[in-house]
Design an enzyme around this catalytic site. Structure first.
Site, PDB file in Angstrom:
ATOM      1  N   ILE A  71       0.828  -1.206   0.000  1.00  0.00           N
ATOM      2  CA  ILE A  71       0.000   0.000   0.000  1.00  0.00           C
ATOM      3  C   ILE A  71       0.866   1.260   0.000  1.00  0.00           C
ATOM      4  CG2 ILE A  71      -0.223   0.013   2.528  1.00  0.00           C
ATOM      5  CD1 ILE A  71      -2.773   1.242  -0.131  1.00  0.00           C
ATOM      6  N   GLU A 127      -7.660  -1.684   6.084  1.00  0.00           N
ATOM      7  CA  GLU A 127      -7.452  -2.141   7.456  1.00  0.00           C
ATOM      8  C   GLU A 127      -6.234  -3.052   7.572  1.00  0.00           C
ATOM      9  OE1 GLU A 127      -7.738  -5.574   7.348  1.00  0.00           O
ATOM     10  OE2 GLU A 127      -8.457  -5.304   5.294  1.00  0.00           O
ATOM     11  N   GLY A 142      -5.786  -6.839   1.577  1.00  0.00           N
ATOM     12  CA  GLY A 142      -6.266  -5.874   2.563  1.00  0.00           C
ATOM     13  C   GLY A 142      -5.423  -4.616   2.508  1.00  0.00           C
ATOM     14  N   GLU A 143      -5.217  -3.997   3.659  1.00  0.00           N
ATOM     15  CA  GLU A 143      -4.433  -2.776   3.858  1.00  0.00           C
ATOM     16  C   GLU A 143      -4.768  -1.656   2.866  1.00  0.00           C
ATOM     17  OE1 GLU A 143      -0.052  -3.661   1.827  1.00  0.00           O
ATOM     18  OE2 GLU A 143      -0.517  -4.668   3.718  1.00  0.00           O
ATOM     19  N   GLY A 144      -5.995  -1.669   2.336  1.00  0.00           N
ATOM     20  CA  GLY A 144      -6.429  -0.604   1.451  1.00  0.00           C
ATOM     21  C   GLY A 144      -5.876  -0.691   0.045  1.00  0.00           C
TER      22      GLY A 144
END
Length: 343
Positions: A107, A165, A307-309
């Site tokens: 990210i 997240e 995840g992690e945007g």
């Protein structure tokens, strides 16, 4: 008669979700009027044109902007990891937060390349939620306070908010939220998350089913479900979605876990996600099911489950491209190109 002492900790959020701004149709018409003059056949950029209209509607500006697009990652730890539901230990949450900040994560690189402002919000990482197979993940006041904290994520006044997240164990909490909101069992909603083996998958299913049974009598509202089986990062993302709607900020929602926060908001009022785009369809199988239940179409499917945007940030790069094209293409008149015949 309900007194202040009896007021639910979630009452203010429920009120906000009943009083939603509707966006600006006039702003959309302004965008369409310019679009009709650009040197291309009408509608030929498809979804890219709709993205610009989406920005205009929810920013309530006929000339939408992306001067301060932000990716907000919310990080929390989960007590349910005690049930062996993850392939990684809980301390990885803290380690990955440091990796985000130091620029070493996927990210971080996506945001750097596409000039997206990356913010990381740590949510009491030293204090995991309770194991929801044994007790409520959060008491109502803690959950409400975390939703309120998430609302503060927009303090920097972004003109686009992408939510993501980090939290070892959070796909288990997300699956439990989906089951609580939409019905079904752990088998219907649980996937492999970070890559658990068959035994780990079985433990995840069992944890969700036991949590649902334990809290069945106490999940009468979507926020009840969030408190009982959710996580701090999921609560904070729900707050960010609500605050963005009331502050003219379009939202891009990431994958399986971020969508669980959106699902809580949707269950409280299905119109409350109209300002949200859903970035991608996660490789976590049940993600397509919940998107379908909410009537939402993801922008793309690249088999991602990080995840992690990461998916939301990629989607933001597409939205940025759409707006740049809209703003900078020549009109038929500017380019001296014959347009459509007029009567």
């Amino acid at each position: 008669m309900t007194t202040n002492a009896e007021k639910s900790p979630f009452a203010d959020f429920e009120e906000l979700l009943s009083l939603l701004p509707h966006g600006s149709e006039q702003a959309v018409e302004t965008v369409r009027a310019r679009d009709a003059q650009l040197t291309k056949p009408a509608g030929s950029l498809g979804e890219l044109e709709k993205m610009v209209e989406h920005l205009a509607r929810w920013q309530e500006k006929g000339e939408p902007t992306l001067n301060n697009p932000m990716v907000a990652i919310f990080a929390g730890n989960h007590g349910v990891t005690k049930q062996g539901v993850s392939a990684f230990p809980p301390e990885v949450t803290t380690q990955m937060v440091a990796n985000f900040t130091n620029g070493g994560a996927a990210i971080s690189q996506i945001c750097a390349l596409n000039e997206l402002n990356l913010r990381v919000f740590e949510l009491a990482l030293e204090l995991p939620t309770e194991d929801f197979t044994q007790a409520a993940a959060m008491d109502d006041k803690t959950c409400a306070a975390t939703v309120a904290y998430g609302m503060e994520a927009i303090a920097g006044k972004p003109d686009l908010l992408c939510i993501g997240e980090m939290g070892i164990g959070n796909t288990t909490s997300a699956a439990a939220i989906y089951a609580a909101l939409f019905g079904g069992t752990g088998t219907d909603w649980v996937g492999r998350g970070t890559g658990v083996d068959d035994e780990g998958l079985s433990r995840k299913v069992s944890a969700v089913d036991r949590g649902l049974a334990l809290h069945a009598e106490h999940m009468k509202t979507p926020f009840d479900a969030l408190a009982r089986v959710g996580g701090r990062e999921i609560a904070a993302m729900a707050g960010a979605i609500i605050a963005a709607r009331h502050n003219k900020i379009p939202v891009i929602v990431d994958g399986f876990v971020a969508t669980a926060a959106a699902a809580v908001v949707y269950a409280a009022n299905p119109m409350a996600l109209d300002h949200c785009l859903f970035a991608h369809q996660s490789a976590e199988a049940a993600h397509s099911d919940v998107l379908q239940k909410m009537g939402k179409k993801p922008l793309f499917d690249l088999g991602m489950r990080l995840g992690e945007g990461s998916g939301a940030a990629l989607a933001a790069s597409i939205v940025k491209t759409a707006l740049h094209v809209h703003q900078n293409m020549a009109t038929f008149e500017e380019a001296a190109v014959a347009g459509q015949m007029k009567n």
